[in-house]
Write a protein that holds these residues in place. Structure first.
Motif, PDB file in Angstrom:
ATOM      1  N   VAL A 207       0.856  -1.188   0.000  1.00  9.35           N
ATOM      2  CA  VAL A 207       0.000   0.000   0.000  1.00  9.35           C
ATOM      3  C   VAL A 207       0.894   1.241   0.000  1.00  9.35           C
ATOM      4  CG1 VAL A 207      -1.863   1.225   1.168  1.00  9.35           C
ATOM      5  CG2 VAL A 207      -1.737  -1.280   1.306  1.00  9.35           C
ATOM      6  N   GLN A 208       0.778   2.055  -1.057  1.00  9.99           N
ATOM      7  CA  GLN A 208       1.648   3.223  -1.176  1.00  9.99           C
ATOM      8  C   GLN A 208       0.853   4.472  -1.504  1.00  9.99           C
ATOM      9  OE1 GLN A 208       5.147   3.596  -0.726  1.00  9.99           O
ATOM     10  NE2 GLN A 208       4.388   5.710  -0.781  1.00  9.99           N
ATOM     11  N   VAL A 238      -2.747   4.571  -3.294  1.00  5.12           N
ATOM     12  CA  VAL A 238      -3.805   5.393  -2.722  1.00  5.12           C
ATOM     13  C   VAL A 238      -3.343   6.848  -2.741  1.00  5.12           C
ATOM     14  CG1 VAL A 238      -4.732   3.561  -1.240  1.00  5.12           C
ATOM     15  CG2 VAL A 238      -2.915   5.032  -0.369  1.00  5.12           C
ATOM     16  N   ASP A 239      -4.285   7.748  -2.840  1.00  2.00           N
ATOM     17  CA  ASP A 239      -3.972   9.171  -2.826  1.00  2.00           C
ATOM     18  C   ASP A 239      -4.584   9.779  -1.577  1.00  2.00           C
ATOM     19  OD1 ASP A 239      -3.473  11.818  -3.242  1.00  2.00           O
ATOM     20  OD2 ASP A 239      -4.611  11.996  -5.118  1.00  2.00           O
ATOM     21  N   VAL A 240      -3.751   9.976  -0.563  1.00  2.00           N
ATOM     22  CA  VAL A 240      -4.260  10.488   0.716  1.00  2.00           C
ATOM     23  C   VAL A 240      -3.561  11.773   1.135  1.00  2.00           C
ATOM     24  CG1 VAL A 240      -5.094   8.275   1.568  1.00  2.00           C
ATOM     25  CG2 VAL A 240      -2.714   8.910   1.968  1.00  2.00           C
ATOM     26  N   GLY A 241      -2.888  12.423   0.177  1.00  2.00           N
ATOM     27  CA  GLY A 241      -2.280  13.700   0.502  1.00  2.00           C
ATOM     28  C   GLY A 241      -0.786  13.710   0.303  1.00  2.00           C
ATOM     29  N   GLU A 242      -0.229  14.903   0.297  1.00  2.00           N
ATOM     30  CA  GLU A 242       1.199  15.074   0.050  1.00  2.00           C
ATOM     31  C   GLU A 242       2.013  14.703   1.282  1.00  2.00           C
ATOM     32  OE1 GLU A 242       4.289  18.688  -1.195  1.00  2.00           O
ATOM     33  OE2 GLU A 242       2.106  18.962  -1.352  1.00  2.00           O
ATOM     34  N   GLU A 250     -10.162   4.138   8.886  1.00  2.00           N
ATOM     35  CA  GLU A 250     -11.272   3.458   8.217  1.00  2.00           C
ATOM     36  C   GLU A 250     -10.787   2.779   6.945  1.00  2.00           C
ATOM     37  OE1 GLU A 250     -12.651   6.355  11.019  1.00  2.00           O
ATOM     38  OE2 GLU A 250     -11.319   6.617   9.282  1.00  2.00           O
ATOM     39  N   GLN A 251      -9.911   3.439   6.195  1.00  2.00           N
ATOM     40  CA  GLN A 251      -9.358   2.842   4.979  1.00  2.00           C
ATOM     41  C   GLN A 251      -8.505   1.629   5.312  1.00  2.00           C
ATOM     42  OE1 GLN A 251      -7.736   6.728   3.590  1.00  2.00           O
ATOM     43  NE2 GLN A 251      -8.497   6.104   1.579  1.00  2.00           N
ATOM     44  N   LEU A 256      -7.595  -4.274   5.308  1.00  2.00           N
ATOM     45  CA  LEU A 256      -7.353  -5.535   6.013  1.00  2.00           C
ATOM     46  C   LEU A 256      -8.559  -6.458   5.936  1.00  2.00           C
ATOM     47  CD1 LEU A 256      -5.280  -4.422   9.138  1.00  2.00           C
ATOM     48  CD2 LEU A 256      -4.525  -5.821   7.207  1.00  2.00           C
ATOM     49  N   THR A 257      -9.743  -5.895   5.938  1.00  2.00           N
ATOM     50  CA  THR A 257     -10.947  -6.731   5.773  1.00  2.00           C
ATOM     51  C   THR A 257     -10.920  -7.445   4.432  1.00  2.00           C
ATOM     52  OG1 THR A 257     -12.295  -5.313   7.197  1.00  2.00           O
ATOM     53  CG2 THR A 257     -13.463  -6.703   5.631  1.00  2.00           C
TER      54      THR A 257
END
Length: 262
Positions: A207-208, A238-242, A250-251, A256-257
């Motif tokens: 996950v990056q 994933v794009d979660v910010g700089e 939650e993500q 993991l689910t």
């Protein structure tokens, strides 16, 4: 001043790895297993599932008054899996240390081998193992998953080459944990490409965050370039910010689910 917190009820101490034969039958229990005179602290939540997730924490970024550090307890509460939380014992060696990658220290030069043995004693026949960690804990998830064929590593924005991380943080680790040794002198794996250049019997869901350019350039790309043909690595961008930002809790729970259900 940081103190070591242990629970009077449901906590068990062992003087060595050899004296620890496996967890006590209990829904939740904690353990202190001495390696090189320093405790390795773990918490095990046995929920009766056939999947166990091993959690490794990232660097300590907030003021902590009590160790051990068991990270991931809140967002993993509803996951259908047993949980094994591991606190990095190098934090006890020098209180100025905030990150040790579970790679050991002068008092525990063979910590990676010792932790592999300890984790194996929590594994039951036919158990499915998932190794999870972010940043420095992601390095640990990649390393330890490689020691358990059939397991799954879920690293999040991991370092894959310790020496390529922030120089000041790497220097602090070498100075305080290893008394100033050079990283090339350490008796530990500090570059997981060494392991994954050849086929390994585990699988990886990497996950990056695409906004984390430093980790994309210095850790993700070199790792991917080192993989052999036919590798079992899935990239999840994933794009979660700089910057060095992880997905939300939650993500992470959703990821993991999906791994558990997969």
């Amino acid at each position: 001043m940081v103190t070591r917190s242990t629970q009077a009820k449901g906590h068990y101490e062992f003087e060595s790895v050899d004296s620890f034969n496996g967890p006590i039958v209990a829904k939740t229990s904690t353990y202190g297993i001495t390696v090189g005179g320093v405790p390795v602290d773990l918490r095990f939540d046995d929920r009766g599932f056939d999947t166990t997730i091993v959690f490794f924490h990232a660097a300590i970024t907030k003021a902590v008054k009590r160790y051990p550090v068991f990270s991931g307890t809140s967002f993993s509460e509803d996951l259908k899996a047993n949980r094994l939380f591991v606190s990095d014992p190098s934090l006890y060696v020098d209180l100025r240390l905030k990150l040790g990658w579970y790679a050991g220290n002068l008092k525990q030069p063979n910590l990676q081998d010792a932790l592999t043995k300890i984790i194996s004693r929590f594994v039951r026949p036919k158990d499915r193992l998932i190794f999870f960690g972010a940043s420095g804990g992601g390095f640990a998830s990649l390393y330890f998953s490689s020691k358990f064929p059939g397991s799954i590593a879920v690293p999040v924005n991991p370092q894959t080459i310790i020496g390529s991380y922030v120089p000041a943080i790497v220097s602090r680790y070498l100075d305080y944990a290893w008394d100033g040794l050079e990283i090339e002198e350490l008796p530990a794996c500090t570059d997981v490409r060494e392991i994954y250049r050849n086929p390994v019997g585990n699988s990886i869901i990497y996950v990056q965050n695409t906004g984390d350019i430093q980790h994309l350039d210095n850790h993700y790309t070199p790792f991917m370039d080192a993989l052999p043909d036919g590798h079992s690595v899935t990239s999840m961008h994933v794009d979660v910010g700089e910057g060095h930002v992880p997905p939300s809790r939650e993500q992470l729970a959703r990821i993991l689910t999906e791994v558990i259900d997969g």
